[in-house]
Design an enzyme around this catalytic site. Structure first.
Site, PDB file in Angstrom:
ATOM      1  N   GLU A 488       0.832  -1.210   0.000  1.00  0.00           N
ATOM      2  CA  GLU A 488       0.000   0.000   0.000  1.00  0.00           C
ATOM      3  C   GLU A 488       0.868   1.263   0.000  1.00  0.00           C
ATOM      4  O   GLU A 488       0.515   2.264  -0.613  1.00  0.00           O
ATOM      5  CB  GLU A 488      -0.970   0.010   1.189  1.00  0.00           C
ATOM      6  CG  GLU A 488      -1.930  -1.181   1.248  1.00  0.00           C
ATOM      7  CD  GLU A 488      -2.670  -1.448  -0.063  1.00  0.00           C
ATOM      8  OE1 GLU A 488      -2.866  -0.496  -0.843  1.00  0.00           O
ATOM      9  OE2 GLU A 488      -3.024  -2.612  -0.307  1.00  0.00           O
ATOM     10  N   GLU A 517      -0.550  -1.919 -10.517  1.00  0.00           N
ATOM     11  CA  GLU A 517       0.094  -2.652  -9.423  1.00  0.00           C
ATOM     12  C   GLU A 517       1.618  -2.679  -9.525  1.00  0.00           C
ATOM     13  O   GLU A 517       2.276  -3.373  -8.760  1.00  0.00           O
ATOM     14  CB  GLU A 517      -0.448  -4.079  -9.339  1.00  0.00           C
ATOM     15  CG  GLU A 517      -1.938  -4.172  -9.044  1.00  0.00           C
ATOM     16  CD  GLU A 517      -2.344  -3.611  -7.692  1.00  0.00           C
ATOM     17  OE1 GLU A 517      -1.511  -3.605  -6.757  1.00  0.00           O
ATOM     18  OE2 GLU A 517      -3.491  -3.142  -7.568  1.00  0.00           O
ATOM     19  N   ALA A 628     -18.906 -11.004 -12.788  1.00  0.00           N
ATOM     20  CA  ALA A 628     -19.623 -10.067 -11.924  1.00  0.00           C
ATOM     21  C   ALA A 628     -18.689  -8.982 -11.388  1.00  0.00           C
ATOM     22  O   ALA A 628     -19.075  -8.173 -10.566  1.00  0.00           O
ATOM     23  CB  ALA A 628     -20.276 -10.816 -10.766  1.00  0.00           C
ATOM     24  N   GLY A 629     -17.436  -8.981 -11.847  1.00  0.00           N
ATOM     25  CA  GLY A 629     -16.494  -7.972 -11.358  1.00  0.00           C
ATOM     26  C   GLY A 629     -15.896  -7.232 -12.545  1.00  0.00           C
ATOM     27  O   GLY A 629     -16.407  -7.327 -13.652  1.00  0.00           O
ATOM     28  N   TYR A 631     -12.986  -7.672 -14.051  1.00  0.00           N
ATOM     29  CA  TYR A 631     -11.824  -8.309 -14.664  1.00  0.00           C
ATOM     30  C   TYR A 631     -12.079  -8.991 -16.005  1.00  0.00           C
ATOM     31  O   TYR A 631     -11.251  -9.780 -16.452  1.00  0.00           O
ATOM     32  CB  TYR A 631     -11.209  -9.325 -13.690  1.00  0.00           C
ATOM     33  CG  TYR A 631     -10.351  -8.678 -12.634  1.00  0.00           C
ATOM     34  CD1 TYR A 631      -8.974  -8.528 -12.824  1.00  0.00           C
ATOM     35  CD2 TYR A 631     -10.907  -8.188 -11.458  1.00  0.00           C
ATOM     36  CE1 TYR A 631      -8.186  -7.933 -11.878  1.00  0.00           C
ATOM     37  CE2 TYR A 631     -10.127  -7.582 -10.492  1.00  0.00           C
ATOM     38  CZ  TYR A 631      -8.767  -7.458 -10.705  1.00  0.00           C
ATOM     39  OH  TYR A 631      -7.980  -6.855  -9.755  1.00  0.00           O
TER      40      TYR A 631
HETATM   41 ZN    ZN Z   1      -2.571  -3.038  -4.971  1.00  0.00          ZN
END
Ligand code: ZN
Length: 708
Positions: A488, A517, A628-629, A631
């Protein structure tokens, strides 16, 4: 009711007044800001000009006040939730979403952008400005703004139906997951389970019959084991009853695949509609549409990467299965044992225990939050030349545990700040860990800079009793929690160390999904770097016993390193299989054609898995990431970003991790490219600027032990 002037949700150039915001402020603020936004939008649509000054800065300004209020509200939903706040959020959510949709789908704004791109001023814009305009045009086009007449109507109908289908998909999955349970009563049924898993299973059994669990229920039962991750995973890894593991596994891979909760017809419909949607927008497949907004240049390039990873991982994965079989045969004294789906997790855990026997509890005393923070900040100083200092009390916080820090550059000038909310608070805080923008870097009217501020939120164990070290224990972290904190912080650094003046592309804004990322995973690598963890003559390590000050024993650290690549072939092969399945379904599969999705899945599995799926395997009916997401045709992003982050760390390895001057130099280059440039350049170009070449999967293969 507060007067509007006193409402702390206004004032978007300041840090949020968390000490004053309550659920009562939500509706009055949003109800005042919505009509303002609507009238500003109407005004902008009438007067927008196809120039930079006449469009983008005005567009950004238009959504700023409500965007700020909404982000503060959403932040509090995650970290200081309450029934009152949820009700207030619920009351305005639909209207806020609709308002932002009408902004994104505005035809006059879209036309002005296109005219700007095709007009004379275009050549005078810098690269950042062009990327911002292009991204705006693309986002509008992908939401159907360029369509007219029947095509536009059809597009809207598809979007509505897709939204409904994905909701139904996840509801089916949720209900099907809930509907299945193993009800166990004989202690032999739960043999092997850790006490914590037995306790949860006993609690679940009590809850299912509305009883209070008896004090000794963990050992006496009854137990209820379900398909929910926290129940399913420990059972598959530890339960010695093979037949029960089989039942549970079969339940898992056939979730939502029959009767009223069958997701298979929904999958067919979703794939059909996605193909049609892509066609309306001028793409040959949904994968092409998905990739148009990502870093990966083409479907072919993703396939090529997945192919390289598969080639390296599959043989390794076969070898790991052989090794595990040998191990299991010896331990079970069954020379004919053949491992199958419900055995892998169980025996892999036994082998892990034997080879890398350490527990979270052994490690925790060496990872006390204050030391870990010192070590992480020292690493950031060494790499990027920045100094982090505690500034608690200089900003209002939403909970007494929240810390506030400021970051200064090499010249000692403040450039950013962040909040850290480290501890788990199940009563009012969402699980998981995340980084979010509190404020973006921005030039103010008086010419000064509004500095970027980040929220870093984790969910680690809280300190126990009084103030350590006098009476209590500090937050003692698991190694995974240390990695999460670095992760993070990596996201936060990209937000905070940006040097981009246009806030639309500053920090993580406008960074392609499959590149986001990179900085976060990059930072995780330092948790495996001996001098960072164990210390060096130049700096103390972050892993020191909180009471004795003793450094983490080398032998334990070596186990951590070894465990990192444990069964990496199998893990990689699985992720590559899922990524390939997702991509192919959205690129080559013909919905409604002669081959069903299940047959298609079996075909992909034949060349991508070591143990083929069971005939009744309906894994796709539970693949909510892609149905459902967010991706869809993007599951590969996990691996894509990992290639980048590993290769970026590879630059430090090439320069020599023990060479302080080289590490510093490479760190400054990382800061000035990946961390500074944010979404102002294409991520491939940013990567090239840092690495001096295109990304390569070599470093990732090496780090995961799949290549030397
Ligand atoms: Zn991350």
């Amino acid at each position: 009711m507060n007067a509007i002037a006193d409402n702390p949700l206004f004032g978007h150039d300041r840090l949020p007044a968390f000490d004053r915001v309550t659920a009562e402020h939500v509706e009055p603020a949003i109800r005042a800001l919505l009509p303002k936004m609507a009238s500003d939008l109407a005004e902008l649509e009438k007067t927008i000009a196809p120039t930079w000054a006449g469009s983008i800065p005005r567009l950004t300004a238009l959504g700023e006040a409500i965007g700020y209020a909404w982000s503060v509200i959403n932040h509090l939903m995650g970290v200081r939730n309450s029934p009152e706040l949820r009700a207030a959020h619920q009351a305005v959510q639909q209207d806020v979403v609709t308002a932002f949709m009408s902004l994104g789908q505005s035809v006059p704004i879209y036309r002005a952008m296109v005219a700007l791109r095709d007009g004379g001023e275009w050549t005078k814009l810098d690269e950042t400005q062009r990327r911002i305009v292009t991204a705006n045009i693309r986002a509008a086009e992908h939401s159907g703004v360029g369509l007219t007449g029947a095509a536009r109507e059809r597009f809207q109908a598809i979007e509505l139906e897709l939204a409904d289908l994905s909701t139904r998909f996840s509801n089916h999955l949720l209900d099907a997951t809930k509907a299945f349970a193993l009800e166990l009563t004989d202690p032999a049924d739960v043999a092997g389970l850790p006490v914590s898993a037995k306790r949860s299973a006993a609690h679940a059994a009590a809850r299912a019959t509305n009883r209070e669990p008896a004090a000794e229920a963990a050992e006496r039962g009854p137990w209820r084991v379900t398909l929910d991750g926290p129940s399913y995973i420990p059972f598959m890894e530890h339960a010695t009853r093979r037949d029960l593991r089989e039942q549970l596994y079969r339940g898992f891979v056939t979730r939502a695949s029959a009767g009223e909760l069958n997701n298979q017809p929904l999958i067919d419909r979703i794939l059909t509609l996605r193909t049609e949607k892509a066609g309306l927008l001028g793409f040959t497949s949904f994968a092409e549409l998905s990739l148009a907004a990502k870093m990966a240049p083409s479907v072919t390039s993703v396939e090529q990467l997945l192919g390289e990873l598969r080639t390296a991982a599959l043989p390794k994965s076969r070898g790991e299965l052989d090794e595990l079989t040998t191990f299991a045969r010896a331990r079970s004294r069954d020379a004919a044992l053949t491992l199958t789906h419900w055995d892998i997790g169980f025996w892999a855990e036994r082998m892990r225990e034997e080879r890398y026997s350490f527990t979270d509890e052994e490690l925790r005393p060496y990872f006390a939050l204050p030391r870990v923070l010192d070590g992480m900040f020292a690493t950031a100083k060494r790499l990027f030349g920045i100094s982090v200092r505690a500034a608690d009390g200089e900003a209002p916080v939403w909970h007494a545990d929240v810390r506030f820090f400021r970051i200064a550059n090499e010249a000692g000038k403040d450039i950013a700040a962040f909040f850290l909310d480290p501890y788990s608070r199940p009563a009012d805080k969402r699980g998981g860990a995340w980084m979010d923008n509190a404020l973006d870097r921005k030039r103010l009217v008086d010419g000064s800079w509004r500095l970027p501020v980040a929220y870093l939120v984790c969910n680690q164990s809280a300190p126990v009793g009084g103030i350590p070290p006098e009476t209590g224990t500090p937050s003692l972290m698991t190694f995974r929690e240390v990695e999460t904190l670095f992760h993070e912080f990596g996201h936060g650094l990209q937000h905070m160390l940006t040097t981009i003046d246009h806030l639309e592309a500053a920090g993580i804004n406008n960074v392609e999904w499959d590149a986001v990322e990179l900085p976060s995973q990059f930072m995780e690598n330092w948790c495996y770097h001996a001098p960072t963890v164990l210390g060096s003559p130049a700096q103390p390590g972050l892993a020191r016993h909180w009471q004795t000050g003793e450094t983490l024993p080398r032998a334990l650290f070596d186990k951590l390193i070894a465990a990192r690549t444990y069964r990496a072939g199998s893990m990689t092969a699985r992720q590559v299989y899922m990524s390939t399945l997702d991509l192919e379904l959205h690129h080559r599969y013909v919905p409604g054609g002669p081959e069903s999705v299940i047959e298609f899945q079996r075909r992909i599995a034949a060349s991508g898995t070591v143990i083929p799926p069971l005939p009744e395997d309906r894994f796709l009916c539970g693949f909510s990431h892609i149905f459902a997401g967010g991706y869809a045709a993007g599951y590969y992003s996990y691996k894509w970003a990992e290639v980048l982050s590993a290769d970026a760390f590879g630059a430090f390895e090439d320069a020599g991790l023990d060479n302080q001057a080289a590490v510093e130099q490479t760190g400054r280059r990382f800061r000035d490219t990946v961390l500074a440039l944010g979404g102002s350049r294409h991520p491939l170009e940013v990567f090239r600027q840092f690495r001096g070449r295109e990304p390569s999967p070599r470093a990732l293969l090496r780090h995961t032990g799949l290549a030397s």
